[in-house]
Design a protein around this motif. Structure first.
Motif, PDB file in Angstrom:
ATOM      1  N   ARG A 188      -6.197   3.524 -11.926  1.00 57.85           N
ATOM      2  CA  ARG A 188      -4.735   3.342 -11.921  1.00 57.85           C
ATOM      3  C   ARG A 188      -4.280   2.650 -10.636  1.00 57.85           C
ATOM      4  NH1 ARG A 188      -2.582   8.611 -12.547  1.00 57.85           N
ATOM      5  NH2 ARG A 188      -2.606   8.790 -10.291  1.00 57.85           N
ATOM      6  N   GLU A 189      -4.831   3.059  -9.480  1.00 54.94           N
ATOM      7  CA  GLU A 189      -4.437   2.451  -8.210  1.00 54.94           C
ATOM      8  C   GLU A 189      -4.883   0.998  -8.139  1.00 54.94           C
ATOM      9  OE1 GLU A 189      -2.496   2.250  -4.554  1.00 54.94           O
ATOM     10  OE2 GLU A 189      -2.329   3.660  -6.202  1.00 54.94           O
ATOM     11  N   ARG A 190      -6.075   0.715  -8.661  1.00 56.88           N
ATOM     12  CA  ARG A 190      -6.557  -0.667  -8.694  1.00 56.88           C
ATOM     13  C   ARG A 190      -5.621  -1.526  -9.540  1.00 56.88           C
ATOM     14  NH1 ARG A 190      -8.918  -4.566 -11.184  1.00 56.88           N
ATOM     15  NH2 ARG A 190     -10.486  -5.870 -10.132  1.00 56.88           N
ATOM     16  N   ARG A 246      -2.443  -0.967 -10.174  1.00 59.26           N
ATOM     17  CA  ARG A 246      -1.162  -1.104  -9.461  1.00 59.26           C
ATOM     18  C   ARG A 246      -1.248  -2.191  -8.405  1.00 59.26           C
ATOM     19  NH1 ARG A 246       1.494  -0.017  -4.880  1.00 59.26           N
ATOM     20  NH2 ARG A 246      -0.287   0.915  -3.809  1.00 59.26           N
ATOM     21  N   LEU A 247      -2.327  -2.179  -7.616  1.00 60.79           N
ATOM     22  CA  LEU A 247      -2.489  -3.187  -6.573  1.00 60.79           C
ATOM     23  C   LEU A 247      -2.678  -4.579  -7.166  1.00 60.79           C
ATOM     24  CD1 LEU A 247      -4.771  -1.198  -4.108  1.00 60.79           C
ATOM     25  CD2 LEU A 247      -2.354  -1.800  -3.782  1.00 60.79           C
ATOM     26  N   LEU A 299       0.821  -1.212   0.000  1.00 61.50           N
ATOM     27  CA  LEU A 299       0.000   0.000   0.000  1.00 61.50           C
ATOM     28  C   LEU A 299       0.857   1.265   0.000  1.00 61.50           C
ATOM     29  CD1 LEU A 299      -3.009  -0.885   2.336  1.00 61.50           C
ATOM     30  CD2 LEU A 299      -2.781  -1.158  -0.143  1.00 61.50           C
ATOM     31  N   GLU A 330     -12.123   7.313  -5.474  1.00 60.14           N
ATOM     32  CA  GLU A 330     -11.794   8.563  -6.159  1.00 60.14           C
ATOM     33  C   GLU A 330     -13.078   9.370  -6.260  1.00 60.14           C
ATOM     34  OE1 GLU A 330     -10.849   9.810 -10.812  1.00 60.14           O
ATOM     35  OE2 GLU A 330     -10.865   7.708 -10.217  1.00 60.14           O
ATOM     36  N   ILE A 364     -10.400   1.600  -1.961  1.00 67.72           N
ATOM     37  CA  ILE A 364      -9.841   2.799  -2.557  1.00 67.72           C
ATOM     38  C   ILE A 364     -10.987   3.522  -3.244  1.00 67.72           C
ATOM     39  CG2 ILE A 364      -7.452   2.048  -2.850  1.00 67.72           C
ATOM     40  CD1 ILE A 364      -8.210   1.273  -5.767  1.00 67.72           C
ATOM     41  N   VAL A 397      -7.904   8.214  -3.378  1.00 68.26           N
ATOM     42  CA  VAL A 397      -6.824   8.195  -4.368  1.00 68.26           C
ATOM     43  C   VAL A 397      -7.178   9.165  -5.486  1.00 68.26           C
ATOM     44  CG1 VAL A 397      -6.113   5.820  -3.840  1.00 68.26           C
ATOM     45  CG2 VAL A 397      -7.828   6.222  -5.610  1.00 68.26           C
ATOM     46  N   ASP A 427      -6.687   8.521  -8.743  1.00 69.22           N
ATOM     47  CA  ASP A 427      -7.188   7.765  -9.895  1.00 69.22           C
ATOM     48  C   ASP A 427      -7.421   6.327  -9.451  1.00 69.22           C
ATOM     49  OD1 ASP A 427      -7.403   6.200 -12.257  1.00 69.22           O
ATOM     50  OD2 ASP A 427      -6.198   7.627 -13.387  1.00 69.22           O
ATOM     51  N   ALA A 428      -8.677   5.970  -9.194  1.00 69.78           N
ATOM     52  CA  ALA A 428      -9.010   4.639  -8.674  1.00 69.78           C
ATOM     53  C   ALA A 428      -8.652   3.542  -9.673  1.00 69.78           C
ATOM     54  CB  ALA A 428     -10.487   4.567  -8.307  1.00 69.78           C
TER      55      ALA A 428
END
Length: 129
Positions: free
Chosen positions: A86-88, A90-91, A24, A124, A122, A81, A83-84
């Motif tokens: 993009r973060e999704r 990445r995770l 995280l 946005e 997460i 976040v 940008d949800a």
């Protein structure tokens, strides 16, 4: 009144430290809480925005029998976040299993669990015109 800190009691401290710090990306605070906590061994203070998350090894600092699925489902920690999507991505790329991204009028979100089943999300918020 403002929320300042969330304490999570965990069973596998090294696993949960790696998840919150390395996956995280929360920042480890360089503080020594004194006895009976040992930083990065059975306790850690992690920064995430304006709120601190402290992990405590349940066997040393609480009653592990209280860590039931029901308790873990009772609360969901939500992280904003930029940008949800993009973060999704990445995770997911580092092995985190997430629910599909949901888009609402106000923004987007995706839910998931940490390695011990604590519910996380997460989200946005879309900018208002």
């Amino acid at each position: 009144m403002n929320l300042f800190q969330v304490n999570l009691f965990v069973l596998d401290f090294p696993l949960m430290l790696r998840f919150y710090r390395d996956i995280l990306g929360f920042e480890v605070h360089d503080i020594d809480p004194g006895p009976s906590c040992v930083p990065l061994v059975d306790w850690v203070s992690l920064g995430t925005g304006d709120v601190i998350i402290e992990l405590f090894h349940a066997e040393r600092h609480w009653d592990p029998a209280l860590l039931t699925a029901t308790n873990r489902d009772a609360v969901q920690l939500c992280f904003i976040v930029d940008d949800a999507e993009r973060e999704r991505a990445r995770l997911a790329a580092v092995g985190v299993e997430l629910d599909p991204l949901v888009t609402e009028q106000w923004g987007r979100y995706a839910s998931f669990c940490d390695p011990e089943g604590n519910r996380l999300q997460i989200f946005e918020v879309f900018a208002t015109p």
